[in-house]
Design a protein around this motif. Structure first.
Motif, PDB file in Angstrom:
ATOM      1  N   VAL A 164       0.825  -1.204   0.000  1.00 20.00           N
ATOM      2  CA  VAL A 164       0.000   0.000   0.000  1.00 20.00           C
ATOM      3  C   VAL A 164       0.866   1.264   0.000  1.00 20.00           C
ATOM      4  CG1 VAL A 164      -0.128   0.102   2.556  1.00 20.00           C
ATOM      5  CG2 VAL A 164      -2.051   0.967   1.206  1.00 20.00           C
ATOM      6  N   LYS A 165       2.106   1.146   0.507  1.00 10.02           N
ATOM      7  CA  LYS A 165       2.936   2.328   0.697  1.00 10.02           C
ATOM      8  C   LYS A 165       3.533   2.859  -0.606  1.00 10.02           C
ATOM      9  CE  LYS A 165       3.372   3.572   4.451  1.00 10.02           C
ATOM     10  NZ  LYS A 165       2.570   4.273   5.487  1.00 10.02           N
ATOM     11  N   ASP A 166       3.449   2.073  -1.688  1.00 11.49           N
ATOM     12  CA  ASP A 166       3.886   2.595  -2.996  1.00 11.49           C
ATOM     13  C   ASP A 166       3.086   3.845  -3.352  1.00 11.49           C
ATOM     14  OD1 ASP A 166       5.477   0.381  -3.146  1.00 11.49           O
ATOM     15  OD2 ASP A 166       4.350  -0.619  -4.730  1.00 11.49           O
ATOM     16  N   THR A 174      11.539   4.147   8.251  1.00 13.88           N
ATOM     17  CA  THR A 174      10.386   3.353   7.810  1.00 13.88           C
ATOM     18  C   THR A 174      10.440   1.952   8.404  1.00 13.88           C
ATOM     19  OG1 THR A 174       9.645   2.113   5.816  1.00 13.88           O
ATOM     20  CG2 THR A 174      11.713   3.236   5.620  1.00 13.88           C
ATOM     21  N   SER A 175       9.297   1.298   8.432  1.00 11.05           N
ATOM     22  CA  SER A 175       9.290  -0.120   8.819  1.00 11.05           C
ATOM     23  C   SER A 175       9.547  -0.980   7.582  1.00 11.05           C
ATOM     24  CB  SER A 175       7.968  -0.481   9.492  1.00 11.05           C
ATOM     25  OG  SER A 175       6.904  -0.316   8.586  1.00 11.05           O
ATOM     26  N   GLY A 176       9.838  -0.372   6.455  1.00 14.65           N
ATOM     27  CA  GLY A 176      10.305  -1.127   5.285  1.00 14.65           C
ATOM     28  C   GLY A 176       9.518  -0.870   4.028  1.00 14.65           C
ATOM     29  N   ASN A 177       8.189  -0.903   4.105  1.00 11.24           N
ATOM     30  CA  ASN A 177       7.412  -0.798   2.873  1.00 11.24           C
ATOM     31  C   ASN A 177       7.461   0.594   2.248  1.00 11.24           C
ATOM     32  OD1 ASN A 177       6.496  -3.442   2.393  1.00 11.24           O
ATOM     33  ND2 ASN A 177       4.968  -3.251   4.031  1.00 11.24           N
ATOM     34  N   THR A 178       7.426   1.641   3.074  1.00  9.44           N
ATOM     35  CA  THR A 178       7.589   2.992   2.511  1.00  9.44           C
ATOM     36  C   THR A 178       8.976   3.104   1.896  1.00  9.44           C
ATOM     37  OG1 THR A 178       6.074   3.924   4.107  1.00  9.44           O
ATOM     38  CG2 THR A 178       7.558   5.481   3.017  1.00  9.44           C
ATOM     39  N   GLY A 204      -5.512  -1.409   9.774  1.00 13.89           N
ATOM     40  CA  GLY A 204      -4.512  -1.205  10.817  1.00 13.89           C
ATOM     41  C   GLY A 204      -3.906   0.181  10.653  1.00 13.89           C
ATOM     42  N   ALA A 205      -3.173   0.641  11.684  1.00 15.00           N
ATOM     43  CA  ALA A 205      -2.539   1.958  11.600  1.00 15.00           C
ATOM     44  C   ALA A 205      -1.079   1.878  12.002  1.00 15.00           C
ATOM     45  CB  ALA A 205      -3.275   2.953  12.490  1.00 15.00           C
ATOM     46  N   GLY A 206      -0.233   2.483  11.156  1.00 15.35           N
ATOM     47  CA  GLY A 206       1.180   2.676  11.479  1.00 15.35           C
ATOM     48  C   GLY A 206       1.368   4.182  11.562  1.00 15.35           C
ATOM     49  N   THR A 207       1.683   4.799  10.412  1.00 17.40           N
ATOM     50  CA  THR A 207       1.638   6.269  10.378  1.00 17.40           C
ATOM     51  C   THR A 207       0.198   6.756  10.500  1.00 17.40           C
ATOM     52  OG1 THR A 207       1.310   6.405   7.978  1.00 17.40           O
ATOM     53  CG2 THR A 207       3.590   6.320   8.772  1.00 17.40           C
ATOM     54  N   GLY A 208      -0.756   5.882  10.128  1.00 13.49           N
ATOM     55  CA  GLY A 208      -2.168   6.251  10.149  1.00 13.49           C
ATOM     56  C   GLY A 208      -2.639   6.873   8.844  1.00 13.49           C
ATOM     57  N   GLY A 209      -1.732   7.058   7.891  1.00 17.52           N
ATOM     58  CA  GLY A 209      -2.108   7.691   6.626  1.00 17.52           C
ATOM     59  C   GLY A 209      -3.170   6.911   5.879  1.00 17.52           C
ATOM     60  N   THR A 210      -3.045   5.589   5.862  1.00 16.46           N
ATOM     61  CA  THR A 210      -3.998   4.765   5.119  1.00 16.46           C
ATOM     62  C   THR A 210      -5.408   4.940   5.683  1.00 16.46           C
ATOM     63  OG1 THR A 210      -2.267   3.108   4.722  1.00 16.46           O
ATOM     64  CG2 THR A 210      -4.535   2.401   4.376  1.00 16.46           C
ATOM     65  N   ILE A 211      -5.565   4.705   6.969  1.00 15.80           N
ATOM     66  CA  ILE A 211      -6.922   4.732   7.555  1.00 15.80           C
ATOM     67  C   ILE A 211      -7.481   6.157   7.550  1.00 15.80           C
ATOM     68  CG2 ILE A 211      -6.194   4.878  10.013  1.00 15.80           C
ATOM     69  CD1 ILE A 211      -8.590   2.900  10.545  1.00 15.80           C
ATOM     70  N   VAL A 252       4.307  -8.461  14.612  1.00 16.99           N
ATOM     71  CA  VAL A 252       3.708  -7.981  13.360  1.00 16.99           C
ATOM     72  C   VAL A 252       4.406  -6.678  12.961  1.00 16.99           C
ATOM     73  CG1 VAL A 252       1.608  -7.092  12.269  1.00 16.99           C
ATOM     74  CG2 VAL A 252       1.484  -9.084  13.742  1.00 16.99           C
ATOM     75  N   GLU A 253       4.742  -6.559  11.684  1.00 16.45           N
ATOM     76  CA  GLU A 253       5.509  -5.405  11.208  1.00 16.45           C
ATOM     77  C   GLU A 253       4.611  -4.365  10.524  1.00 16.45           C
ATOM     78  OE1 GLU A 253       9.056  -6.547   8.946  1.00 16.45           O
ATOM     79  OE2 GLU A 253       9.130  -8.438  10.059  1.00 16.45           O
ATOM     80  N   GLY A 254       4.950  -3.097  10.725  1.00 19.12           N
ATOM     81  CA  GLY A 254       4.318  -2.023   9.956  1.00 19.12           C
ATOM     82  C   GLY A 254       3.174  -1.305  10.654  1.00 19.12           C
ATOM     83  N   ILE A 255       2.711  -1.833  11.780  1.00 25.89           N
ATOM     84  CA  ILE A 255       1.609  -1.160  12.484  1.00 25.89           C
ATOM     85  C   ILE A 255       1.985  -0.911  13.943  1.00 25.89           C
ATOM     86  CG2 ILE A 255      -0.346  -1.859  11.040  1.00 25.89           C
ATOM     87  CD1 ILE A 255      -0.780  -4.210  12.915  1.00 25.89           C
ATOM     88  N   GLY A 256       1.351   0.117  14.528  1.00 23.59           N
ATOM     89  CA  GLY A 256       1.568   0.442  15.933  1.00 23.59           C
ATOM     90  C   GLY A 256       2.793   1.319  16.132  1.00 23.59           C
ATOM     91  N   GLY A 299       1.554 -10.190   7.403  1.00 21.84           N
ATOM     92  CA  GLY A 299       1.066 -10.359   8.780  1.00 21.84           C
ATOM     93  C   GLY A 299       0.051  -9.302   9.197  1.00 21.84           C
ATOM     94  N   SER A 300       0.279  -8.036   8.810  1.00 14.62           N
ATOM     95  CA  SER A 300      -0.654  -6.989   9.243  1.00 14.62           C
ATOM     96  C   SER A 300      -2.001  -7.115   8.530  1.00 14.62           C
ATOM     97  CB  SER A 300      -0.056  -5.590   9.025  1.00 14.62           C
ATOM     98  OG  SER A 300      -0.007  -5.275   7.651  1.00 14.62           O
ATOM     99  N   SER A 301      -2.031  -7.895   7.445  1.00 15.09           N
ATOM    100  CA  SER A 301      -3.316  -8.176   6.787  1.00 15.09           C
ATOM    101  C   SER A 301      -4.149  -9.088   7.682  1.00 15.09           C
ATOM    102  CB  SER A 301      -3.081  -8.853   5.431  1.00 15.09           C
ATOM    103  OG  SER A 301      -2.317  -8.020   4.600  1.00 15.09           O
ATOM    104  N   LEU A 344      -5.778  -4.897   3.134  1.00 20.27           N
ATOM    105  CA  LEU A 344      -4.668  -5.851   3.283  1.00 20.27           C
ATOM    106  C   LEU A 344      -3.408  -5.175   2.719  1.00 20.27           C
ATOM    107  CD1 LEU A 344      -6.367  -9.224   2.154  1.00 20.27           C
ATOM    108  CD2 LEU A 344      -6.559  -7.997   4.344  1.00 20.27           C
ATOM    109  N   PRO A 345      -2.478  -4.707   3.598  1.00 16.59           N
ATOM    110  CA  PRO A 345      -1.420  -3.785   3.148  1.00 16.59           C
ATOM    111  C   PRO A 345      -0.276  -4.370   2.327  1.00 16.59           C
ATOM    112  CG  PRO A 345      -1.901  -3.485   5.482  1.00 16.59           C
ATOM    113  CD  PRO A 345      -2.552  -4.764   5.074  1.00 16.59           C
ATOM    114  N   ASP A 346       0.196  -5.599   2.625  1.00 17.11           N
ATOM    115  CA  ASP A 346       1.365  -6.064   1.860  1.00 17.11           C
ATOM    116  C   ASP A 346       1.328  -7.566   1.631  1.00 17.11           C
ATOM    117  OD1 ASP A 346       2.322  -7.073   4.304  1.00 17.11           O
ATOM    118  OD2 ASP A 346       4.292  -6.148   4.155  1.00 17.11           O
ATOM    119  N   SER A 347       2.450  -8.098   1.138  1.00 16.49           N
ATOM    120  CA  SER A 347       2.497  -9.477   0.650  1.00 16.49           C
ATOM    121  C   SER A 347       3.310 -10.387   1.570  1.00 16.49           C
ATOM    122  CB  SER A 347       3.155  -9.453  -0.731  1.00 16.49           C
ATOM    123  OG  SER A 347       3.680 -10.706  -1.066  1.00 16.49           O
TER     124      SER A 347
END
Ligand code: PMP
Length: 365
Positions: A74-76, A102-106, A210-217, A258-262, A303-305, A329-332
């Motif tokens: 999703v971070k693309d 970043t937690s990796g995806n960004t 889920g929320a990491g930076t919270g941008g998605t939600i 779980v990676e990318g959230i919290g 996992g965050s999915s 569902l954010p990543d693969s």
């Protein structure tokens, strides 16, 4: 582009604070693409069939499957948008260095843009994040600095502080800053949410993410609520993070896998006023559901999915027949081949659920 002083999606409705920004209309994908970056967005919305039925849900559950983006997450979307806006304003030019904590995806999204557009990318990332993400980043030509997972966000050794220091030291370097960049939520307001609304003919009863930076939600919820004011928005936050409200939900201080959230701070990109309810998740249910998404629905997400789906299963029980819940569902699973996809890793971490064990026993009997 039209300059916009409108409230959403940037800023916190409870404070009335707004940040000037621009909106972009969605453009149809060209038949022949100028580069891989044209492939960002327009991901599929896929009905879940077996899992909702097994969990006794009456409503329809639709998954927005974001690993179809070219960098795999999703971070693309935000990487591309933050890059474009910074180029438009002249903040960055080819040859400059882009640094991002970043937690990796960004990082992968930005490294992809950097590779295509001709920039140097430096990614600072906590040790917790998977080797698979590191290998993809390296292959894209990014330089990586690992930081201690347990460092608080404002500690000098955190991925955020290290990025700031590098930014001071390296001439012509810029941090696009997903935590505070308005184009993080705006990217989702302008694209992800629009795609969901279009696919659902403007009828959505519940949104779960889920929320990491919270941008998605934040970005998706603001746009969807403009069209469906009664849509219930559920934020999902792991135990050990402090993003959920009320504060009394955030009792545990333990770490999670779980990676990318919290997070241990509230990013500016997260507007908690658009979230109606929070669900606190745990690792075991997240990984069990991520595996069920693969095994039962054929969706090879991360996992965050599973975490987001745990929130959806919990919250969508209140919905009835004919109602609709959308889950992001954010990543693969590509990012976690040596982690939750691996039985030994699952066993070592005590995440193999009884159901999986039972299935193995039956298979060998
Ligand atoms: N899941 C994964 C795997 C992620 O990488 C991220 C981004 N950190 C998220 C969920 C959460 O997205 P956001 O930062 O937009 O809240």
């Amino acid at each position: 582009q039209q300059p916009c002083e409108c409230h959403g999606p940037v800023g916190d409705a409870s404070t009335g604070r707004t940040i000037p920004h621009f909106h972009q209309s969605r453009v149809p994908k060209p038949k022949i693409m100028d580069s891989i970056l044209d492939q960002v967005g327009d991901t599929p919305l896929i009905r879940l069939n077996k899992i909702p039925a097994e969990e006794g849900l009456e409503c329809e559950v639709l998954a927005k499957v974001e690993f179809f983006n070219p960098g795999g997450s999703v971070k693309d979307r935000i990487a591309k948008r933050m890059f474009e806006e910074a180029e438009r304003k002249g903040i960055i030019k080819p040859g400059y260095t882009v640094i991002e904590p970043t937690s990796g995806n960004t990082g992968i999204g930005l490294a992809l843009c950097a590779a295509v557009k001709g920039y140097r990318a430096i990614i600072t990332m906590p040790e917790k994040m998977s080797q698979e993400k590191v290998d993809v980043l390296k292959a894209l030509g990014a330089e990586i600095v690992r930081t201690p997972t347990e460092a608080a966000y404002d500690a000098p050794e955190s991925h955020i502080s290290v990025a700031k220091r590098l930014n001071e030291q390296i001439p012509n370097s810029v941090i696009l800053d997903q935590y505070a960049n308005p184009y993080n939520p705006v990217a989702h307001y302008d694209t992800t949410a629009e795609e969901i609304l279009e696919a659902c003919d403007g009828r959505i009863d519940m949104l779960v993410a889920g929320a990491g930076t919270g941008g998605t939600i934040t970005g998706i919820a603001k746009k969807i609520k403009e069209v469906c004011p009664n849509c219930v928005v559920i934020g999902v936050d792991p135990h050990g993070s402090i993003l959920a409200q009320p504060e009394s939900l955030n009792t545990e201080t333990s770490s999670y896998q779980v990676e990318g959230i919290g997070y241990d701070f509230i990013p500016e990109a997260l507007d908690r006023s658009v979230i109606d309810e929070w669900y606190k998740s745990n690792d075991k249910e997240s990984f069990a559901l991520a595996r069920r998404l693969i095994k039962e629905e054929g969706i090879l997400s991360g996992g965050s999915s599973g975490t987001a789906l745990a929130g959806a299963i919990h919250a969508a029980k209140r919905l009835g027949k004919g109602q609709r819940c959308v889950v992001i569902l954010p990543d693969s699973v590509r990012n976690y081949m040596t982690k939750f996809l691996n039985d030994d890793w699952m066993r070592k971490n005590h995440f193999l659920d009884d159901r999986a064990k039972q299935e193995r026993v039956e298979a060998t009997a």
